[in-house]
Design a protein around this motif. Structure first.
Motif, PDB file in Angstrom:
ATOM      1  N   ASN A 260      -0.676   1.084   8.196  1.00 14.74           N
ATOM      2  CA  ASN A 260      -1.691   1.210   7.153  1.00 14.74           C
ATOM      3  C   ASN A 260      -1.880   2.688   6.805  1.00 14.74           C
ATOM      4  N   GLU A 261      -2.878   2.976   5.998  1.00 12.23           N
ATOM      5  CA  GLU A 261      -3.048   4.373   5.545  1.00 12.23           C
ATOM      6  C   GLU A 261      -3.434   5.308   6.697  1.00 12.23           C
ATOM      7  N   TYR A 262      -3.826   4.729   7.836  1.00 15.55           N
ATOM      8  CA  TYR A 262      -4.120   5.561   9.018  1.00 15.55           C
ATOM      9  C   TYR A 262      -2.884   5.707   9.910  1.00 15.55           C
ATOM     10  N   ALA A 272       2.970   4.794  13.828  1.00 16.29           N
ATOM     11  CA  ALA A 272       4.306   5.213  13.371  1.00 16.29           C
ATOM     12  C   ALA A 272       4.106   6.176  12.214  1.00 16.29           C
ATOM     13  N   ALA A 273       4.991   7.159  12.112  1.00 13.90           N
ATOM     14  CA  ALA A 273       4.868   8.144  11.035  1.00 13.90           C
ATOM     15  C   ALA A 273       6.215   8.787  10.768  1.00 13.90           C
ATOM     16  N   GLY A 274       6.281   9.458   9.621  1.00 15.00           N
ATOM     17  CA  GLY A 274       7.518  10.143   9.232  1.00 15.00           C
ATOM     18  C   GLY A 274       8.507   9.195   8.579  1.00 15.00           C
ATOM     19  N   LEU A 303      -2.530  12.092  11.346  1.00 13.09           N
ATOM     20  CA  LEU A 303      -2.478  11.188  12.493  1.00 13.09           C
ATOM     21  C   LEU A 303      -3.050  11.830  13.759  1.00 13.09           C
ATOM     22  N   ALA A 304      -2.816  13.114  13.926  1.00 10.27           N
ATOM     23  CA  ALA A 304      -3.316  13.793  15.136  1.00 10.27           C
ATOM     24  C   ALA A 304      -4.839  13.652  15.203  1.00 10.27           C
ATOM     25  N   LYS A 305      -5.489  13.720  14.049  1.00  9.58           N
ATOM     26  CA  LYS A 305      -6.956  13.564  14.037  1.00  9.58           C
ATOM     27  C   LYS A 305      -7.327  12.157  14.484  1.00  9.58           C
ATOM     28  N   THR A 306      -6.631  11.176  13.928  1.00  5.78           N
ATOM     29  CA  THR A 306      -6.924   9.778  14.284  1.00  5.78           C
ATOM     30  C   THR A 306      -6.727   9.554  15.779  1.00  5.78           C
ATOM     31  N   TYR A 314      -4.097   9.068   5.739  1.00  2.35           N
ATOM     32  CA  TYR A 314      -3.078   9.985   5.238  1.00  2.35           C
ATOM     33  C   TYR A 314      -3.128   9.968   3.717  1.00  2.35           C
ATOM     34  N   GLU A 315      -3.394  11.106   3.142  1.00  2.00           N
ATOM     35  CA  GLU A 315      -3.408  11.213   1.672  1.00  2.00           C
ATOM     36  C   GLU A 315      -2.364  12.229   1.269  1.00  2.00           C
ATOM     37  N   ARG A 316      -1.369  11.749   0.579  1.00  2.21           N
ATOM     38  CA  ARG A 316      -0.231  12.624   0.290  1.00  2.21           C
ATOM     39  C   ARG A 316      -0.557  13.660  -0.787  1.00  2.21           C
TER      40      ARG A 316
END
Ligand SMILES: Cc1cc2nc3c(=O)[nH]c(=O)nc-3n(C[C@H](O)[C@H](O)[C@H](O)COP(=O)(O)OP(=O)(O)OC[C@H]3O[C@@H](n4cnc5c(N)ncnc54)[C@H](O)[C@@H]3O)c2cc1C
Length: 444
Positions: A260-262, A272-274, A303-306, A314-316
């Motif tokens: 999701n957006e988080y 998951a990211a990247g 993500l580190a904040k979450t 995440y807002e691109r």
């Protein structure tokens, strides 16, 4: 306390580790099968070309990780047990428990099932190991064939040309990379590739890769029936998310790991990211897979904040990408589609020398600028993004383009030519503005 375990030491995994460490004392383990230390994947080509040594591509000194209590582990994660144990298993049998888990496994090179695609002498370009393999595969080569137009293909062409290896480049599309670029820009890039001596074959499909008596590649056949003798084939038809590690787990996947957006997966404490993540978009929009260096970094920062308890989406922001087509730098901002969409118009200018181009896309009704392409001219990201964010009218952008340029005086004739061309096409009477930069004002 069980650690945050990160699979993948690329820009996404490492940025997450660094930013979590800034905010928290939690134990962090980063696992990678590729290299002991983080390096810049975008600089891989420069290692092969002899411009950089591997150690120059490492953004941090080797002592940095220990000092920051980020444990680096070399190994291949083969299994994730999210159900009861919150544990990973490595191929060598090691077992690691996690409190939180980040999947940052990047991409893999595409292969489309061509006969001969796994022969010795056939390879993609993604990992450090691919560069080592290219060192071996490029010995005693009188011709290389690259298959698949895109950014990695053109890098590989440049790498091989630096070793004086003749290159034939097979591209399925009618124009180079024109699933992304409008036709004029595709033509600009195609011309430039050919100027470098590459035998660029557009609208040409690979049929098969043929082995010689020694079992190595000896030629390719095109669908049109042409045989091209070669001793090296580079497969560069793009990449796809590397989701192998979650295939037999309860983590949901589509084309990538679904988040999701988080950047949260369907499993608690698993993210998951990247490149490997597929961001699910609510409503009718297509899910997003972002396979860029800077988006990996931005995702990791959110993500580190979450992970540290401050749940942050995440807002691109405004879409941006930059790359290099041999000697021509490319920047794109906002949305520039290969075909104009309903309700939008674009203005395109190209220098007669064919190495500089500017496209400005804007809305027909409001005239607000929504996208920009720049070739051979480096612009200030902050200014260009600001114009799009503020829905700046096209006339204002055209008249003030020099303001966003790093070296407006050097490019002065271009800015004047652009405004003249725009005035002629649109019946306007704009003038190119040259505001002195802060530096120029201080030292005037
Ligand atoms: C040649 C090349 C040039 C590029 N140039 C540009 C550019 O100019 N601009 C740009 O924006 N982007 C560029 N990119 C894309 C950019 O490099 C990627 O978007 C970025 O590296 C993705 O970062 P990541 O951290 O998500 O994944 P990666 O960098 O791929 O890192 C993932 C890591 O995870 C490891 N891994 C995977 N599975 C496992 C497992 N099961 N166990 C252990 N480790 C595992 C992988 O080996 C890898 O080391 C380029 C890519 C390539 C290949």
């Amino acid at each position: 306390m069980e650690p945050l375990v990160i699979i993948g030491n690329g820009i996404t995994g490492i940025t997450t580790a660094r930013h979590v460490r800034k905010r928290s004392d939690m134990p962090i383990v980063v696992i990678s099968d590729e290299t002991d230390h983080f390096f810049s994947r975008t600089a891989l080509m420069y290692i092969f070309m002899g411009h950089m040594r591997f150690k120059d591509t490492k953004p941090y000194q080797d002592w940095f990780w220990k000092k920051n209590r980020i444990e680096l582990m070399r190994g291949f994660v083969s299994e994730i047990d999210t159900a009861n144990n919150k544990a990973l298993r490595l191929r060598d049998g090691r077992r690691i428990s996690y409190g939180k888990l980040l999947i940052a496994t990047g991409s893999k090179s595409n292969k489309f099932g061509w006969p001969g695609q796994d022969l010795p002498g056939v390879q993609g370009l993604y990992s450090y190991q691919d560069v080592e393999l290219l060192e071996e595969n490029s010995r005693n080569v009188t011709r290389a064939v690259l298959v698949g137009g895109g950014l990695i293909g053109i890098e590989m062409a440049e790498m091989l040309l630096s070793r004086h290896i003749p290159v034939t480049f097979l591209v399925r599309e009618k124009f180079y990379w024109n699933n992304i670029l409008p036709e004029a820009e595709s033509l600009l890039v195609s011309r430039h590739i050919r100027e470098h001596g590459v035998d660029l074959r557009l609208e040409t499909n690979l049929k098969a890769i043929l082995p010689g008596a020694d079992g190595r590649v000896t030629a390719v056949m095109t669908e049109a029936g042409e045989r091209i003798d070669c001793q090296l084939v580079g497969l560069t038809p793009g990449v796809h998310p590397n989701i192998e590690v979650v295939k037999n787990s309860a983590v949901a996947t589509g084309r990538g790991v679904l988040v999701n957006e988080y950047l949260e997966t369907n499993i608690p404490d698993v993210y998951a990211a990247g490149d490997c993540a597929e961001i699910v978009t609510e409503g009718d929009g297509r899910n997003r897979i972002e396979q860029l260096w800077y988006t990996g970094r931005m995702q990791a920062q959110a993500l580190a904040k979450t992970i540290c308890g401050e749940r942050t989406p995440y807002e691109r922001g405004i879409w941006f990408n930059s790359a290099k087509f041999m000697d021509i730098e490319y920047q794109t901002y906002g949305y520039v589609h290969n075909q104009p969409r309903d309700g939008e118009t674009s203005f395109y200018w190209e220098h007669p020398g064919g190495r500089h181009g500017v496209r400005i896309v804007y809305q027909n009704d409001s005239e607000a600028v929504t996208g920009m392409n720049f070739f051979g001219i480096r612009m200030r990201q902050h200014t260009c993004e600001g114009w799009i964010r503020d829905e700046t009218p096209v006339d204002t952008v055209i008249a003030n383009l020099a303001e966003a340029n790093f070296d407006p005086e050097l490019f002065r004739p271009h800015w004047e030519a652009i405004v003249t061309a725009y005035n002629r096409e649109r019946g306007k009477q704009l003038r190119a503005n040259f505001r002195p930069s802060l530096f120029q004002r201080i030292f005037a």
